[in-house]
Design a protein around this motif. Sequence first.
Motif: not given
Length: 202
Positions: A171-178
């Motif tokens: 349902d939701v994508v959480v992306i940890d970025a720089t």
Amino acid sequence: RPNDNVADITNLAVIGHIVNFDKGKDGSLQTVADKPRSPAAESFRSLRTNIEFAGVERPLRVLLVTSAAEEDGKSTVALNLALSLSQSGKRVALVDADLRKPTLHETLGIRNTEGLTDLFRKPIHVSDVVRTLKNDRVLVMTSGELPPNPTELLSSRRMEQIIAALREMVDVVVIDATPFFIADAWVLAAKVDGVVWVARPG
């Protein structure tokens, strides 16, 4: 230091204030899961609610979490936001796309032998490199082996295909970025529905 400073400097709305909290005895930062009644867990639930309100007209299904600087707590926010979203009944994918200093595998105590970068090098599917956390609603994708050209990978058509595949799975994508002063976060910001920008007071 106060919220008004952030709004004045960035022209952005403050959608959450995460209280300070300590690591658990095992070094864990999974506050929402470990201490669901704590003030910190409540602050993550408030952040989740405000993000849901922000997506009333246009659903925010892919969120990028970045920060103003290093050590601002973006990875902690990404992890706990994903856990909080899962507690509301959503199926969530948490992706470590910090291909310079990834920390998700260390925080969760899992191996980083296969992850995001493997999807660029091998003919495999997204489902081959995700792992399920204990509550079965959170899929985790670690960074994988660090590449020499992270910005090029993250700006590629293949990265768009990976995000599209994740959209189909959860349902939701959480992306940890720089942190946002690194170009990796800029190119990813153009591929998502919303950006959560973390800044440490002071």
